[in-house]
Each structure stands twice: as structure tokens, then as C-alpha cells.
Design an enzyme around this catalytic site. Structure first.
Site, PDB file in Angstrom:
ATOM      1  N   LYS A 128      40.713  -6.577  46.381  1.00 18.68           N
ATOM      2  CA  LYS A 128      41.588  -7.736  46.123  1.00 18.68           C
ATOM      3  C   LYS A 128      40.804  -9.053  46.067  1.00 18.68           C
ATOM      4  CE  LYS A 128      46.114  -6.091  47.478  1.00 18.68           C
ATOM      5  NZ  LYS A 128      45.856  -4.766  48.094  1.00 18.68           N
ATOM      6  N   SER A 162      39.272   2.040  46.765  1.00 15.61           N
ATOM      7  CA  SER A 162      39.707   0.638  46.676  1.00 15.61           C
ATOM      8  C   SER A 162      39.494  -0.161  47.949  1.00 15.61           C
ATOM      9  CB  SER A 162      41.173   0.572  46.254  1.00 15.61           C
ATOM     10  OG  SER A 162      41.984   1.340  47.127  1.00 15.61           O
ATOM     11  N   GLU A 185      52.079 -14.582  47.856  1.00 16.17           N
ATOM     12  CA  GLU A 185      53.004 -13.707  48.573  1.00 16.17           C
ATOM     13  C   GLU A 185      52.180 -12.556  49.122  1.00 16.17           C
ATOM     14  OE1 GLU A 185      52.318 -13.194  45.410  1.00 16.17           O
ATOM     15  OE2 GLU A 185      51.854 -11.057  45.603  1.00 16.17           O
TER      16      GLU A 185
HETATM   17  C1  LIG Z   1      46.591  -3.657  47.814  1.00 15.18           C
HETATM   18  C2  LIG Z   1      45.770  -2.441  47.797  1.00 15.18           C
HETATM   19  C3  LIG Z   1      45.972  -1.435  46.811  1.00 15.18           C
HETATM   20  C4  LIG Z   1      47.073  -1.484  45.797  1.00 15.18           C
HETATM   21  O1  LIG Z   1      47.023  -2.554  44.911  1.00 15.18           O
HETATM   22  P1  LIG Z   1      46.643  -2.391  43.369  1.00 15.18           P
HETATM   23  O2  LIG Z   1      46.973  -3.715  42.784  1.00 15.18           O
HETATM   24  O3  LIG Z   1      47.479  -1.290  42.796  1.00 15.18           O
HETATM   25  O4  LIG Z   1      45.200  -2.068  43.290  1.00 15.18           O
HETATM   26  C5  LIG Z   1      45.112  -0.340  46.801  1.00 15.18           C
HETATM   27  N1  LIG Z   1      44.128  -0.219  47.718  1.00 15.18           N
HETATM   28  C6  LIG Z   1      43.914  -1.140  48.680  1.00 15.18           C
HETATM   29  C7  LIG Z   1      42.813  -0.936  49.651  1.00 15.18           C
HETATM   30  C8  LIG Z   1      44.724  -2.284  48.749  1.00 15.18           C
HETATM   31  O5  LIG Z   1      44.509  -3.203  49.705  1.00 15.18           O
END
Ligand SMILES: *Cc1c(COP(=O)(O)O)cnc(C)c1O
Length: 403
Positions: free
Chosen positions: A95, A383, A117
Site C-alpha cells: 500500500k 502483498s 478512509e
Molecule cells: C489491503 C491489503 C490487500 C488488499 O488490497 P488490494 O487493493 O486488493 O491489494 C492485500 N494484501 C495486504 C497485505 C493488504 O494490506
């Protein structure tokens, strides 16, 4: 498919991906969004902006993130699995890539106040972080229920100097926080920029967020070239909440049809359980947060409250790019339950010594549902890291002492 009928996966000038996208906004926001739409590409493409963006990604975020060939995971699933280590970014997830891009954009637009948000608080922490970095005041709207559930992230935001405003309307969760942020923006159109945290919202947000996150697949191409001799993998797998890490991991492969794109959603307690966030299966066409896309709604268009154990995946919609990728068959989808994600998180931890975020564990759980050819090159977007999910993981271990 012939060239003539091949669908485009790039956004058009009106903000559409096929039938999905657009900008369905209150009239009061028209000037703001229009200003953004007219200027975002020239700002982002400016060499000075790109230099600032990439300097911060390198020196502050820690990019490029490694592309790790995971030997024991590969052996387990009979293919060559590489993990794109977004978990190693500053603040622990992808993010921050978008937050850095948007704070620089806000500065170029002359904005002096930032709002956002947040649901689980991850995007709120990323936004509060970049506001501290550049010294801008930051207000984060968060449902009252989420404020109580996500105390560690609320504490982080406060430590970073952000004001967290609890939202007491509606179901007191993410969608209510979003409504409140939009209301704030309507009241402060001149000085305020609204940093949206995923590839959702009215045009140009989905495209803007996708461009900032596309650094993920830009790096993947170089790293695969070095490690395998080819820039393209056979498959890219990513979890999808709103769809920003998936959009970033897919971006440079969208038109490369030999690369299979796999989007993994949260099925919560099960797709048909009434407690899920499997938007691609359960969603129908409608408008959510300014964008025409697939969303979970009742017959009379009320949003169905989503559920997933993973706070980052329980969004009732999906970004318009992903709605288009799924409906055209360019991307395939898998739905993963809470239980499957927990098992996959434990498996990665024990096989590779990496504790993943619960969101990323959904992508990992899809490995068990896919039939691989030996030597197939698979990149999985990891992610985020699992620090924030330790309480959930420990509960799971306590309940399953033999796991
Ligand atoms: C917020 C988050 C997501 C989901 O958000 P996307 O916009 O779909 O990428 C996925 N993995 C992690 C670690 C997150 O913090």
C-alpha cells in the site's frame, strides 16, 4: 482471438475498462475529480515526478523488493514458484507504493491537507506515514467498529500524527468511513486531496493507483529476465480486495496473453455461507464508490456487508479493471475460505520461514487448487507481512495444537 476483437485492458479516456469504471460522483465533487482527471497523467509522466517517486521508493520504501525463488514451496507444488516480496516494504505491504505516489501528486496539485478512509487501518497507516514524511496534516476516517477491532493500527496512526475520526453512521465499517471521507472532500474541495487506498473509486483513481503499483510488475520483468532468462512468467497469482496489488502485479503482462493471470478472492466462511467477500462469483453490476463494477448487493441495490477473516479483503466490490479482466476471461479467479488461508499461512511459514499477511495467504491457498506443469514459472505476489495478523494466527494455533 483476432487482433480486431481483442479487448483492451488499458483504461479509455472516459475511465472505462470495457463496460466497467467511469466516474459516478456527486456534482459537488465534479470540479475536484475533473481537475485530477485532466492533470494526473501529465504530472505522473513528468520526468522530475518520476525521479522523486523512484528515489523515495528506493531510499524510503526499500525497493526493489526481492523476487525470491521459494525452493521448498516449489517442490511442494511441482513448479517454479517465485515470491514477489512486497512484505519487505516499509510499513509491511504494497500500500505504501500508492501512498508515496499520491502524496507527491497532492504536492504537485498544491494541496495542503490529506484525507483517507481505512477499514483494517493498513491504508490509514500508509497514508499517515507519507503525511509525516512530507509534513502535511492527515485525517483518517474509520468506522467505529473498526477503530475498536484494529487498535494497534489506530495507535500507529496517532503516533504518526494523524487524526483518526471514528464514524458512527450505518454499519460503522469501511463503506461508512468512505462516505464520510467523501463528505469531507465536498466540504474542503480547495485545499484537500483524498488518497484512496485501492484500485477502486471514480476515474482517474483506479488507473492512477494501478500506475503507482505497476512498479511491482516492472521489477518482476527485470528480475525474471535475470533469474530465468525470460521476462515473462507462465502465471501471476495475487489476492484481490479492491485489487491494487493484483493490478500492479498484472499490469505489464495485461497484453501478454501467454501469461495466465490469477485473482484470488476471500470466500470467508464459504461462498454460499452468507459470510463471504467473493465478489467475482456473487457480485452483479452496479455502482459503488463512484465506479460501475461488480459488487455484492441485494435485489434492490443495497450493499451486502462483506465478510472475511482478513480485514484487507472484505470489500463488497472489486476494482473495474478486475471486473473487466474476469468478465472477458483474461483473468481466472479462485475463492479461498478463512480456514484454507490460515492453513496456507502456516504452510508458508514452516516451508520458507516467512510469515505472510492473511490477505497474501489467500493467494498462497490457491496453489493447492491449481494444476501445475513441472518447470512452469509462477510468480505469487506476497502483498504483505503477517505481523498485524499474529493474534489471529496464535488463536488458530491454540485451537489446532497439532497443526
Ligand atoms: C489491503 C491489503 C490487500 C488488499 O488490497 P488490494 O487493493 O486488493 O491489494 C492485500 N494484501 C495486504 C497485505 C493488504 O494490506
Amino acid at each position: 482471438m483476432s487482433i480486431l476483437t481483442a479487448p483492451s485492458f488499458q483504461v479509455d479516456t472516459h475511465g472505462y475498462y470495457g463496460p466497467f469504471g467511469g466516474a459516478f460522483i456527486p456534482e459537488m465533487l465534479f470540479d475536484n475529480i475533473e481537475h485530477l482527471r485532466r492533470n494526473y497523467l501529465s504530472i505522473i509522466d513528468d520526468p522530475a515526478f518520476q525521479a522523486d517517486f523512484h528515489r523515495l521508493l528506493r531510499d524510503y520504501v526499500g525497493r526493489p523488493t526481492p523476487l525470491y525463488p521459494a525452493p521448498r514451496l516449489s517442490q511442494r507444488y511441482g513448479s517454479r514458484i517465485f515470491l514477489k516480496r512486497e512484505d519487505l516494504n516499509h510499513t509491511g505491504a504494497h500500500k505504501i507504493n500508492n501512498a508515496i505516489g499520491q502524496i507527491l501528486l497532492a504536492q504537485h496539485l498544491g494541496k495542503t491537507r490529506i484525507i483517507a478512509e481505512t477499514g483494517a487501518g493498513q491504508h490509514g497507516v500508509a497514508t499517515a506515514t507519507v503525511c509525516a514524511l512530507v509534513g502535511l496534516p492527515c485525517v483518517v476516517y474509520m468506522g467505529e467498529l473498526d477503530v475498536a477491532r484494529q487498535a494497534p493500527n489506530v495507535a500507529r496512526m496517532r503516533m504518526l500524527g494523524a487524526e483518526v475520526r471514528p464514524v458512527t453512521s450505518g454499519s460503522r465499517t469501511l463503506k461508512d468511513a468512505t462516505n464520510e471521507a467523501i463528505r469531507d472532500w465536498i466540504n474542503h474541495p480547495e485545499d484537500t486531496h483524498y488518497i484512496i487506498g485501492s484500485a477502486v473509486g471514480p476515474h482517474p483513481y483506479p488507473d492512477m493507483v494501478t500506475r503507482f503499483q505497476s512498479v511491482i510488475s516492472a521489477e518482476m520483468r527485470n528480475q525474471l529476465q535475470e533469474q530465468t532468462g525470460m521476462p515473462n512468467p507462465d502465471m501471476v497469482i495475487a489476492c484481490v480486495g479492491g485489487g491494487s496489488n493484483a493490478a500492479g502485479a498484472f499490469f505489464h503482462y495485461l497484453e501478454e496473453t501467454s501469461v495466465q493471470l490469477v485473482a484470488v478472492e476471500a470466500a470467508g466462511l464459504g461462498i454460499d455461507s452468507g459470510h463471504s467477500a467473493a465478489t467475482s462469483v456473487l457480485g452483479t453490476e452496479g455502482i459503488i464508490h463512484g465506479s460501475k463494477t461488480l459488487l455484492m448487493q441485494t435485489e434492490d441495490g443495497q450493499i451486502i456487508e462483506p465478510y472475511s477473516l482478513s480485514a484487507g479483503l472484505d470489500y463488497p466490490g472489486i476494482g473495474p479493471l478486475h471486473a473487466h479482466l474476469i468478465k472477458t476471461g483474461r483473468a481466472s479467479t479462485y475463492s479461498v475460505t478463512d480456514a484454507e488461508a490460515l492453513a496456507a499461512a502456516l504452510e508458508l511459514t514452516r516451508l520458507e520461514g516467512i510469515i505472510p499477511a492473511l490477505e497474501s495467504a489467500h493467494a498462497l491457498a490457491a496453489l493447492d487448487k491449481i494444476t501445475f506443469q513441472p518447470d512452469q514459472v509462477v510468480v505469487l505476489c506476497l502483498s504483505g507481512r503477517g505481523d498485524k495478523d499474529m493474534a489471529t494466527y496464535i488463536d488458530h494455533l491454540d485451537q489446532n495444537p497439532t497443526a
